[in-house]
Design a protein around this motif. Structure first.
Motif, PDB file in Angstrom:
ATOM      1  N   VAL A 141      -9.979 -39.801 -20.200  1.00 32.35           N
ATOM      2  CA  VAL A 141      -9.169 -38.614 -19.924  1.00 32.35           C
ATOM      3  C   VAL A 141     -10.031 -37.620 -19.135  1.00 32.35           C
ATOM      4  O   VAL A 141     -11.249 -37.565 -19.303  1.00 32.35           O
ATOM      5  CB  VAL A 141      -8.648 -37.976 -21.221  1.00 32.35           C
ATOM      6  N   THR A 142      -9.379 -36.838 -18.260  1.00 34.55           N
ATOM      7  CA  THR A 142     -10.108 -35.972 -17.331  1.00 34.55           C
ATOM      8  C   THR A 142      -9.528 -34.564 -17.317  1.00 34.55           C
ATOM      9  O   THR A 142      -8.313 -34.381 -17.458  1.00 34.55           O
ATOM     10  CB  THR A 142     -10.056 -36.565 -15.908  1.00 34.55           C
ATOM     11  N   HIS A 143     -10.413 -33.595 -17.141  1.00 39.13           N
ATOM     12  CA  HIS A 143      -9.983 -32.202 -16.969  1.00 39.13           C
ATOM     13  C   HIS A 143     -10.832 -31.546 -15.891  1.00 39.13           C
ATOM     14  O   HIS A 143     -12.051 -31.764 -15.817  1.00 39.13           O
ATOM     15  CB  HIS A 143     -10.121 -31.417 -18.273  1.00 39.13           C
ATOM     16  N   ASP A 144     -10.181 -30.730 -15.032  1.00 40.33           N
ATOM     17  CA  ASP A 144     -10.880 -29.985 -13.995  1.00 40.33           C
ATOM     18  C   ASP A 144     -11.105 -28.545 -14.457  1.00 40.33           C
ATOM     19  O   ASP A 144     -10.144 -27.807 -14.733  1.00 40.33           O
ATOM     20  CB  ASP A 144     -10.057 -29.964 -12.696  1.00 40.33           C
ATOM     21  N   PHE A 145     -12.362 -28.147 -14.540  1.00 40.87           N
ATOM     22  CA  PHE A 145     -12.708 -26.761 -14.837  1.00 40.87           C
ATOM     23  C   PHE A 145     -12.813 -26.001 -13.505  1.00 40.87           C
ATOM     24  O   PHE A 145     -13.682 -26.303 -12.682  1.00 40.87           O
ATOM     25  CB  PHE A 145     -14.043 -26.682 -15.593  1.00 40.87           C
ATOM     26  N   GLN A 146     -11.917 -25.045 -13.285  1.00 40.91           N
ATOM     27  CA  GLN A 146     -11.876 -24.288 -12.043  1.00 40.91           C
ATOM     28  C   GLN A 146     -12.781 -23.051 -12.141  1.00 40.91           C
ATOM     29  O   GLN A 146     -12.849 -22.408 -13.193  1.00 40.91           O
ATOM     30  CB  GLN A 146     -10.441 -23.846 -11.745  1.00 40.91           C
ATOM     31  N   PHE A 147     -13.451 -22.739 -11.006  1.00 39.11           N
ATOM     32  CA  PHE A 147     -14.298 -21.556 -10.989  1.00 39.11           C
ATOM     33  C   PHE A 147     -14.249 -20.903  -9.606  1.00 39.11           C
ATOM     34  O   PHE A 147     -13.793 -21.502  -8.622  1.00 39.11           O
ATOM     35  CB  PHE A 147     -15.748 -21.906 -11.351  1.00 39.11           C
ATOM     36  N   VAL A 148     -14.713 -19.663  -9.520  1.00 34.36           N
ATOM     37  CA  VAL A 148     -14.769 -18.889  -8.276  1.00 34.36           C
ATOM     38  C   VAL A 148     -16.171 -18.305  -8.134  1.00 34.36           C
ATOM     39  O   VAL A 148     -16.787 -17.883  -9.127  1.00 34.36           O
ATOM     40  CB  VAL A 148     -13.726 -17.752  -8.285  1.00 34.36           C
ATOM     41  N   ASN A 149     -16.664 -18.299  -6.910  1.00 34.08           N
ATOM     42  CA  ASN A 149     -17.901 -17.590  -6.605  1.00 34.08           C
ATOM     43  C   ASN A 149     -17.532 -16.137  -6.305  1.00 34.08           C
ATOM     44  O   ASN A 149     -17.056 -15.804  -5.215  1.00 34.08           O
ATOM     45  CB  ASN A 149     -18.629 -18.220  -5.414  1.00 34.08           C
ATOM     46  N   SER A 150     -17.731 -15.275  -7.282  1.00 38.00           N
ATOM     47  CA  SER A 150     -17.368 -13.860  -7.112  1.00 38.00           C
ATOM     48  C   SER A 150     -18.545 -13.027  -6.607  1.00 38.00           C
ATOM     49  O   SER A 150     -18.448 -11.795  -6.568  1.00 38.00           O
ATOM     50  CB  SER A 150     -16.860 -13.292  -8.448  1.00 38.00           C
ATOM     51  N   GLY A 151     -19.642 -13.682  -6.235  1.00 38.04           N
ATOM     52  CA  GLY A 151     -20.786 -12.956  -5.702  1.00 38.04           C
ATOM     53  C   GLY A 151     -20.685 -12.783  -4.199  1.00 38.04           C
ATOM     54  O   GLY A 151     -19.638 -13.030  -3.589  1.00 38.04           O
ATOM     55  N   ASN A 152     -21.783 -12.359  -3.595  1.00 33.64           N
ATOM     56  CA  ASN A 152     -21.793 -12.142  -2.152  1.00 33.64           C
ATOM     57  C   ASN A 152     -22.815 -13.022  -1.432  1.00 33.64           C
ATOM     58  O   ASN A 152     -23.208 -12.720  -0.309  1.00 33.64           O
ATOM     59  CB  ASN A 152     -22.054 -10.664  -1.846  1.00 33.64           C
TER      60      ASN A 152
ATOM     61  N   ILE B 121     -15.236 -28.476 -11.502  1.00 35.02           N
ATOM     62  CA  ILE B 121     -16.091 -29.488 -12.120  1.00 35.02           C
ATOM     63  C   ILE B 121     -15.167 -30.414 -12.891  1.00 35.02           C
ATOM     64  O   ILE B 121     -14.478 -29.985 -13.823  1.00 35.02           O
ATOM     65  CB  ILE B 121     -17.129 -28.853 -13.050  1.00 35.02           C
ATOM     66  N   LYS B 122     -15.130 -31.678 -12.478  1.00 35.29           N
ATOM     67  CA  LYS B 122     -14.259 -32.661 -13.123  1.00 35.29           C
ATOM     68  C   LYS B 122     -15.039 -33.352 -14.245  1.00 35.29           C
ATOM     69  O   LYS B 122     -16.080 -33.956 -14.009  1.00 35.29           O
ATOM     70  CB  LYS B 122     -13.774 -33.691 -12.101  1.00 35.29           C
ATOM     71  N   VAL B 123     -14.510 -33.234 -15.458  1.00 35.32           N
ATOM     72  CA  VAL B 123     -15.176 -33.814 -16.629  1.00 35.32           C
ATOM     73  C   VAL B 123     -14.293 -34.920 -17.198  1.00 35.32           C
ATOM     74  O   VAL B 123     -13.116 -34.692 -17.511  1.00 35.32           O
ATOM     75  CB  VAL B 123     -15.451 -32.748 -17.708  1.00 35.32           C
ATOM     76  N   THR B 124     -14.868 -36.113 -17.333  1.00 33.64           N
ATOM     77  CA  THR B 124     -14.136 -37.271 -17.846  1.00 33.64           C
ATOM     78  C   THR B 124     -14.761 -37.731 -19.157  1.00 33.64           C
ATOM     79  O   THR B 124     -15.987 -37.890 -19.256  1.00 33.64           O
ATOM     80  CB  THR B 124     -14.162 -38.429 -16.835  1.00 33.64           C
ATOM     81  N   TYR B 125     -13.895 -37.939 -20.166  1.00 36.16           N
ATOM     82  CA  TYR B 125     -14.357 -38.439 -21.467  1.00 36.16           C
ATOM     83  C   TYR B 125     -13.806 -39.841 -21.683  1.00 36.16           C
ATOM     84  O   TYR B 125     -12.599 -40.081 -21.555  1.00 36.16           O
ATOM     85  CB  TYR B 125     -13.899 -37.535 -22.613  1.00 36.16           C
ATOM     86  N   ASN B 126     -14.689 -40.792 -22.033  1.00 35.36           N
ATOM     87  CA  ASN B 126     -14.294 -42.175 -22.284  1.00 35.36           C
ATOM     88  C   ASN B 126     -14.229 -42.409 -23.789  1.00 35.36           C
ATOM     89  O   ASN B 126     -15.256 -42.407 -24.473  1.00 35.36           O
ATOM     90  CB  ASN B 126     -15.297 -43.135 -21.651  1.00 35.36           C
ATOM     91  N   PRO B 127     -13.027 -42.663 -24.356  1.00 37.40           N
ATOM     92  CA  PRO B 127     -12.890 -42.799 -25.807  1.00 37.40           C
ATOM     93  C   PRO B 127     -13.186 -44.200 -26.344  1.00 37.40           C
ATOM     94  O   PRO B 127     -13.114 -44.410 -27.555  1.00 37.40           O
ATOM     95  CB  PRO B 127     -11.417 -42.449 -26.030  1.00 37.40           C
ATOM     96  N   LYS B 128     -13.488 -45.150 -25.481  1.00 41.40           N
ATOM     97  CA  LYS B 128     -13.651 -46.530 -25.926  1.00 41.40           C
ATOM     98  C   LYS B 128     -14.754 -46.648 -26.983  1.00 41.40           C
ATOM     99  O   LYS B 128     -15.895 -46.264 -26.758  1.00 41.40           O
ATOM    100  CB  LYS B 128     -13.985 -47.435 -24.741  1.00 41.40           C
ATOM    101  N   GLY B 129     -14.367 -47.193 -28.139  1.00 44.69           N
ATOM    102  CA  GLY B 129     -15.316 -47.371 -29.228  1.00 44.69           C
ATOM    103  C   GLY B 129     -15.716 -46.095 -29.935  1.00 44.69           C
ATOM    104  O   GLY B 129     -16.686 -46.074 -30.689  1.00 44.69           O
ATOM    105  N   ARG B 130     -14.951 -45.010 -29.723  1.00 47.93           N
ATOM    106  CA  ARG B 130     -15.304 -43.716 -30.311  1.00 47.93           C
ATOM    107  C   ARG B 130     -14.096 -43.083 -30.995  1.00 47.93           C
ATOM    108  O   ARG B 130     -13.608 -42.035 -30.572  1.00 47.93           O
ATOM    109  CB  ARG B 130     -15.858 -42.774 -29.234  1.00 47.93           C
ATOM    110  N   PRO B 131     -13.562 -43.698 -32.030  1.00 51.18           N
ATOM    111  CA  PRO B 131     -12.421 -43.094 -32.729  1.00 51.18           C
ATOM    112  C   PRO B 131     -12.844 -41.847 -33.494  1.00 51.18           C
ATOM    113  O   PRO B 131     -14.007 -41.682 -33.862  1.00 51.18           O
ATOM    114  CB  PRO B 131     -11.972 -44.208 -33.678  1.00 51.18           C
ATOM    115  N   GLY B 132     -11.876 -40.960 -33.732  1.00 47.67           N
ATOM    116  CA  GLY B 132     -12.137 -39.758 -34.509  1.00 47.67           C
ATOM    117  C   GLY B 132     -12.283 -38.524 -33.643  1.00 47.67           C
ATOM    118  O   GLY B 132     -12.061 -38.530 -32.432  1.00 47.67           O
TER     119      GLY B 132
END
Length: 356
Positions: free
Chosen positions: A42-53, A85-96
């Motif tokens: 499963v994947t989620h994209d964390f969105q961010f902005v460069n608010s600096g100069n 930043i795209k973060v993917t978690y692989n659940p195979k063999g990791r119940p709970g």
């Protein structure tokens, strides 16, 4: 002139402090919820902005395990531009239940940023171990917690593995727990397909008993039906703490010797009770204490004339077989003599015979 120099230094300092990138996330946490292991990564994209100069550079993005993989751009991000930043978690063999941090280092000032993902994986049915006992959707590997030798003066710990085989959270509860036992559930709430343990703490000093002992408490579910409960048995062998004795103290302690380890009544006819006597002698160098003669056969009556023996002294143990209390015709029982002899704290006596 001096004021002009100070003014230029101040302007330069302000310019340096302001001219920098800054990373701002829409949200630093994401909950994947509950999903099947067969769903795959499963994947989620964390969105961010460069608010600096100044341009923002993601120098390093890493997770704490191979099950969590972050992907990100290595190109500088101009002021006002966004990225992800795209973060993917692989659940195979990791119940709970899982909770994973992702650490981000940039060229912006300040500490590193931390993202978090979490969720609950329902394990694959094809590889899921089957627990033989069920309380609703709570499964247990056993209904017995054996503590084995449990010395006085110490709290003994034991545990029992359980698992939530349902699709909703479970809260195990405990009732009718004996005063010398305390019980806790770890974790207190079991998520779907999560495994936990029932942990007990057994204080042998609270109970006035010695030798092998069984206790019980009821295990149920919060908001469960009246049928969603079962009985858990705890067994322990309560003895003196001999670990504190030195080799010399063990040698100079009281020591038990029986005149026989077998009592054979032969054939007992009618309803008349028969008695036999064996002798118990202290062959040691210190006083011997007989804590208990454990007997679980209701057709046998036990009488010990003395429970403390000085060195060289002897007492008698009278064993009576009562046919009127027998449940069947065969007498084959075991008594246990529990003492403070560090070499033989539990001594068995076999009692044989038959009723006609």
């Amino acid at each position: 002139m001096k004021q002009l120099i100070l003014g230029l230094i101040l302007i330069f300092s302000i310019t340096v402090s302001v001219a920098q990138p800054q990373i701002v996330f829409d949200n630093k946490n994401h909950d994947f919820g509950t999903f099947e292991e067969e769903t795959g990564p499963v994947t989620h994209d964390f969105q961010f902005v460069n608010s600096g100069n100044e341009p923002l550079v993601l120098q390093n993005v890493r997770s704490t395990c191979g099950c969590t993989v972050p992907k990100y751009t290595r190109e500088p991000i101009a002021p006002g531009d966004s990225g992800s930043i795209k973060v993917t978690y692989n659940p195979k063999g990791r119940p709970g239940k899982f909770s994973k941090p992702i650490y981000i280092t940039t060229n912006a000032s300040g500490d590193r940023e931390t993202l978090h993902i979490k969720g609950v994986v329902i394990g694959s049915k094809s590889r899921r171990a089957t627990n033989p006992y069920k309380i609703g959707t709570l499964s247990l590997r056993s209904l017995h917690i054996p503590l084995f030798d449990t010395p006085k003066g110490h709290v003994k710990e034991g545990h029992l593995f359980v698992r939530n085989e349902g699709k909703t959270e479970l809260v195990p509860t405990f009732k009718n727990v004996p005063s010398h036992i305390s019980v806790e559930m770890i974790p207190a709430v079991l998520h779907p397909d999560e495994e936990g343990l029932i942990k007990i703490y057994y204080d042998p000093d609270v109970v006035d008993d010695w030798g092998f002992r069984r206790d019980e408490f009821d295990l149920g579910l919060d908001n469960g039906s009246s049928n969603d409960f079962n009985t858990v048995t705890v067994s322990a062998n309560l003895l003196d703490d001999f670990s504190i004795l030195s080799p010399e103290q063990r040698q100079n302690a009281g020591h038990i010797e029986l005149s026989s380890n077998v009592i054979d009544f032969g054939i007992i006819k009618g309803n008349t009770a028969k008695k036999q006597t064996l002798k118990i002698t202290n062959t040691g160098k210190s006083r011997l204490t007989i804590h208990k003669v454990a007997n679980e056969n209701r057709s046998l009556n036990i009488k010990l004339k003395r429970n403390t023996l000085n060195p060289g002294k002897t007492t008698e143990l009278v064993i009576e077989a009562d046919p009127s209390m027998a449940r069947n015709n065969l007498l084959n029982s075991r008594l246990m003599v529990i003492t403070d002899d560090p070499e033989r704290p539990s001594v068995p006596i076999r009692v044989l015979g038959s009723f006609e």
